[in-house]
Design a protein around this motif. Structure first.
Motif, PDB file in Angstrom:
ATOM      1  N   PRO A  87      51.208  65.374 -37.720  1.00 17.23           N
ATOM      2  CA  PRO A  87      51.805  66.054 -36.572  1.00 17.23           C
ATOM      3  C   PRO A  87      50.924  67.213 -36.095  1.00 17.23           C
ATOM      4  O   PRO A  87      50.348  67.945 -36.896  1.00 17.23           O
ATOM      5  CB  PRO A  87      53.134  66.581 -37.092  1.00 17.23           C
ATOM      6  N   GLN A  88      50.834  67.354 -34.775  1.00 16.47           N
ATOM      7  CA  GLN A  88      50.037  68.430 -34.205  1.00 16.47           C
ATOM      8  C   GLN A  88      50.673  69.783 -34.506  1.00 16.47           C
ATOM      9  O   GLN A  88      51.891  69.905 -34.607  1.00 16.47           O
ATOM     10  CB  GLN A  88      49.921  68.249 -32.693  1.00 16.47           C
ATOM     11  N   SER A  89      49.842  70.802 -34.609  1.00 19.31           N
ATOM     12  CA  SER A  89      50.354  72.144 -34.926  1.00 19.31           C
ATOM     13  C   SER A  89      51.296  72.649 -33.839  1.00 19.31           C
ATOM     14  O   SER A  89      52.237  73.376 -34.125  1.00 19.31           O
ATOM     15  CB  SER A  89      49.209  73.118 -35.152  1.00 19.31           C
ATOM     16  N   LYS A  90      51.068  72.245 -32.590  1.00 21.68           N
ATOM     17  CA  LYS A  90      51.955  72.648 -31.490  1.00 21.68           C
ATOM     18  C   LYS A  90      53.369  72.096 -31.722  1.00 21.68           C
ATOM     19  O   LYS A  90      54.362  72.810 -31.537  1.00 21.68           O
ATOM     20  CB  LYS A  90      51.398  72.131 -30.164  1.00 21.68           C
ATOM     21  N   VAL A  91      53.458  70.847 -32.154  1.00 23.84           N
ATOM     22  CA  VAL A  91      54.757  70.221 -32.410  1.00 23.84           C
ATOM     23  C   VAL A  91      55.440  70.908 -33.595  1.00 23.84           C
ATOM     24  O   VAL A  91      56.643  71.161 -33.572  1.00 23.84           O
ATOM     25  CB  VAL A  91      54.588  68.704 -32.671  1.00 23.84           C
ATOM     26  N   ILE A  92      54.669  71.241 -34.625  1.00 23.66           N
ATOM     27  CA  ILE A  92      55.236  71.919 -35.795  1.00 23.66           C
ATOM     28  C   ILE A  92      55.771  73.292 -35.406  1.00 23.66           C
ATOM     29  O   ILE A  92      56.849  73.696 -35.843  1.00 23.66           O
ATOM     30  CB  ILE A  92      54.190  72.017 -36.929  1.00 23.66           C
ATOM     31  N   LYS A  93      55.038  74.009 -34.572  1.00 24.31           N
ATOM     32  CA  LYS A  93      55.518  75.321 -34.108  1.00 24.31           C
ATOM     33  C   LYS A  93      56.815  75.171 -33.317  1.00 24.31           C
ATOM     34  O   LYS A  93      57.735  75.980 -33.457  1.00 24.31           O
ATOM     35  CB  LYS A  93      54.450  76.011 -33.254  1.00 24.31           C
ATOM     36  N   GLN A  94      56.905  74.131 -32.486  1.00 27.68           N
ATOM     37  CA  GLN A  94      58.135  73.875 -31.733  1.00 27.68           C
ATOM     38  C   GLN A  94      59.286  73.544 -32.673  1.00 27.68           C
ATOM     39  O   GLN A  94      60.414  73.986 -32.458  1.00 27.68           O
ATOM     40  CB  GLN A  94      57.928  72.723 -30.740  1.00 27.68           C
ATOM     41  N   LEU A  95      59.002  72.787 -33.721  1.00 27.35           N
ATOM     42  CA  LEU A  95      60.024  72.446 -34.716  1.00 27.35           C
ATOM     43  C   LEU A  95      60.545  73.714 -35.387  1.00 27.35           C
ATOM     44  O   LEU A  95      61.759  73.921 -35.484  1.00 27.35           O
ATOM     45  CB  LEU A  95      59.451  71.486 -35.758  1.00 27.35           C
ATOM     46  N   ILE A  96      59.642  74.564 -35.829  1.00 31.12           N
ATOM     47  CA  ILE A  96      60.027  75.798 -36.520  1.00 31.12           C
ATOM     48  C   ILE A  96      60.865  76.698 -35.621  1.00 31.12           C
ATOM     49  O   ILE A  96      61.833  77.315 -36.064  1.00 31.12           O
ATOM     50  CB  ILE A  96      58.770  76.539 -37.033  1.00 31.12           C
ATOM     51  N   ARG A  97      60.513  76.774 -34.343  1.00 30.47           N
ATOM     52  CA  ARG A  97      61.242  77.626 -33.398  1.00 30.47           C
ATOM     53  C   ARG A  97      62.523  76.971 -32.883  1.00 30.47           C
ATOM     54  O   ARG A  97      63.272  77.585 -32.132  1.00 30.47           O
ATOM     55  CB  ARG A  97      60.340  77.979 -32.211  1.00 30.47           C
ATOM     56  N   GLY A  98      62.777  75.732 -33.266  1.00 29.20           N
ATOM     57  CA  GLY A  98      63.991  75.035 -32.839  1.00 29.20           C
ATOM     58  C   GLY A  98      63.939  74.601 -31.389  1.00 29.20           C
ATOM     59  O   GLY A  98      64.975  74.444 -30.752  1.00 29.20           O
ATOM     60  N   GLU A  99      62.744  74.361 -30.871  1.00 25.22           N
ATOM     61  CA  GLU A  99      62.585  74.017 -29.461  1.00 25.22           C
ATOM     62  C   GLU A  99      62.627  72.515 -29.197  1.00 25.22           C
ATOM     63  O   GLU A  99      62.682  72.101 -28.051  1.00 25.22           O
ATOM     64  CB  GLU A  99      61.262  74.590 -28.943  1.00 25.22           C
ATOM     65  N   ILE A 100      62.608  71.701 -30.224  1.00 29.13           N
ATOM     66  CA  ILE A 100      62.704  70.257 -30.042  1.00 29.13           C
ATOM     67  C   ILE A 100      64.181  69.886 -30.058  1.00 29.13           C
ATOM     68  O   ILE A 100      64.925  70.291 -30.956  1.00 29.13           O
ATOM     69  CB  ILE A 100      61.945  69.494 -31.148  1.00 29.13           C
ATOM     70  N   ILE A 101      64.592  69.118 -29.070  1.00 28.77           N
ATOM     71  CA  ILE A 101      66.006  68.729 -28.968  1.00 28.77           C
ATOM     72  C   ILE A 101      66.373  67.837 -30.142  1.00 28.77           C
ATOM     73  O   ILE A 101      65.684  66.861 -30.442  1.00 28.77           O
ATOM     74  CB  ILE A 101      66.268  67.999 -27.632  1.00 28.77           C
ATOM     75  N   ARG A 102      67.467  68.199 -30.810  1.00 28.10           N
ATOM     76  CA  ARG A 102      67.947  67.410 -31.932  1.00 28.10           C
ATOM     77  C   ARG A 102      68.892  66.329 -31.416  1.00 28.10           C
ATOM     78  O   ARG A 102      69.833  66.612 -30.693  1.00 28.10           O
ATOM     79  CB  ARG A 102      68.668  68.297 -32.946  1.00 28.10           C
ATOM     80  N   SER A 103      68.637  65.103 -31.820  1.00 28.84           N
ATOM     81  CA  SER A 103      69.423  63.962 -31.340  1.00 28.84           C
ATOM     82  C   SER A 103      70.667  63.714 -32.173  1.00 28.84           C
ATOM     83  O   SER A 103      71.595  63.053 -31.716  1.00 28.84           O
ATOM     84  CB  SER A 103      68.556  62.700 -31.342  1.00 28.84           C
ATOM     85  N   ALA A 104      70.699  64.197 -33.398  1.00 32.56           N
ATOM     86  CA  ALA A 104      71.842  63.968 -34.275  1.00 32.56           C
ATOM     87  C   ALA A 104      71.888  65.065 -35.334  1.00 32.56           C
ATOM     88  O   ALA A 104      70.899  65.754 -35.573  1.00 32.56           O
ATOM     89  CB  ALA A 104      71.731  62.600 -34.943  1.00 32.56           C
ATOM     90  N   CYS A 105      73.055  65.203 -35.959  1.00 33.37           N
ATOM     91  CA  CYS A 105      73.243  66.235 -36.982  1.00 33.37           C
ATOM     92  C   CYS A 105      74.084  65.663 -38.119  1.00 33.37           C
ATOM     93  O   CYS A 105      75.046  64.937 -37.880  1.00 33.37           O
ATOM     94  CB  CYS A 105      73.926  67.452 -36.363  1.00 33.37           C
ATOM     95  N   LEU A 106      73.713  65.997 -39.336  1.00 35.90           N
ATOM     96  CA  LEU A 106      74.465  65.587 -40.526  1.00 35.90           C
ATOM     97  C   LEU A 106      74.882  66.841 -41.278  1.00 35.90           C
ATOM     98  O   LEU A 106      74.041  67.672 -41.607  1.00 35.90           O
ATOM     99  CB  LEU A 106      73.592  64.702 -41.428  1.00 35.90           C
ATOM    100  N   ASP A 107      76.183  66.969 -41.560  1.00 37.20           N
ATOM    101  CA  ASP A 107      76.711  68.114 -42.295  1.00 37.20           C
ATOM    102  C   ASP A 107      77.085  67.656 -43.701  1.00 37.20           C
ATOM    103  O   ASP A 107      77.928  66.782 -43.874  1.00 37.20           O
ATOM    104  CB  ASP A 107      77.933  68.676 -41.571  1.00 37.20           C
ATOM    105  N   LEU A 108      76.465  68.252 -44.705  1.00 36.17           N
ATOM    106  CA  LEU A 108      76.675  67.856 -46.094  1.00 36.17           C
ATOM    107  C   LEU A 108      77.678  68.738 -46.838  1.00 36.17           C
ATOM    108  O   LEU A 108      77.890  68.531 -48.031  1.00 36.17           O
ATOM    109  CB  LEU A 108      75.329  67.884 -46.843  1.00 36.17           C
TER     110      LEU A 108
END
Length: 192
Positions: A87-108
């Motif tokens: 994964p590109q560092s730009k994508v990882i930075k977006q992941l860390i900042r929560g900028e990538i839209i999450r398509s689903a969520c699992l609550d444990l």
């Protein structure tokens, strides 16, 4: 994020009284027709079945292969982070900042280790099959446990063992903070 406080007996009695006359609504005929049209519109049902069989086989293989952590090394307030090469560092930075839209969520919350293992594998397999790029898993901080965050430790140990998990990072405070993670997934075509 607000804390969860379990309902007391008065709340439960009030809720049950308020809901006593409520009846379940049956599925509307229009939804059934739409679902039937979608099913009949499949050009090659055998391919669809084989793909599901592959996912089911992957689920079983992963269930048997995931090992557990030997010790609980992660505390409730520790941040989680993992990244594979690729994964590109730009994508990882977006992941860390929560900028990538999450398509689903699992609550444990409230699950045992074994229930969580099954839920995580099934959830991530389905998300990969649906070509979701980023999802969220809420594992909690283990604040009600005397021994610390068991699920958090297990999630941190399991996810790097799953080949289509490209990266994960603790969530931003607005999305659960250190009690949740964002997970970046590889495309399903990469592994089937």
């Amino acid at each position: 994020m607000s804390r969860y406080f379990p309902p007391d007996d008065d709340d439960l009695v009030f809720f049950r009284n308020a809901m006593k006359d409520v009846k379940r609504i049956k599925q509307s005929p229009t939804l059934k027709k739409t679902a039937a049209k979608k099913k009949s519109g499949l050009s090659a049902p055998s391919k669809f079945v084989s793909k599901n069989e592959k996912v089911h086989k992957i689920d079983k293989d992963l269930l048997q292969s995931l090992s557990d952590p030997i010790e609980q090394s992660i505390a409730a307030e520790d941040k989680l982070f993992f990244k594979r090469q690729g994964p590109q560092s730009k994508v990882i930075k977006q992941l860390i900042r929560g900028e990538i839209i999450r398509s689903a969520c699992l609550d444990l919350h409230g699950m045992t280790i074994e229930q969580a293992r099954l839920a995580v594998i099934h959830f991530l397999s389905k998300c990969r099959e649906a070509n979701f790029r980023c999802v969220q898993v809420i594992h909690g901080k283990g604040q009600l446990s005397q021994t610390g965050p068991k699920l958090k430790n297990h999630i941190n140990y399991w996810l790097p063992q799953i080949p289509w998990v490209l990266a994960f990072s603790s969530a931003q405070a607005k999305d659960g903070g250190r009690g949740a993670i964002y997970v970046l997934l590889a495309k399903s075509s990469s592994f089937i």
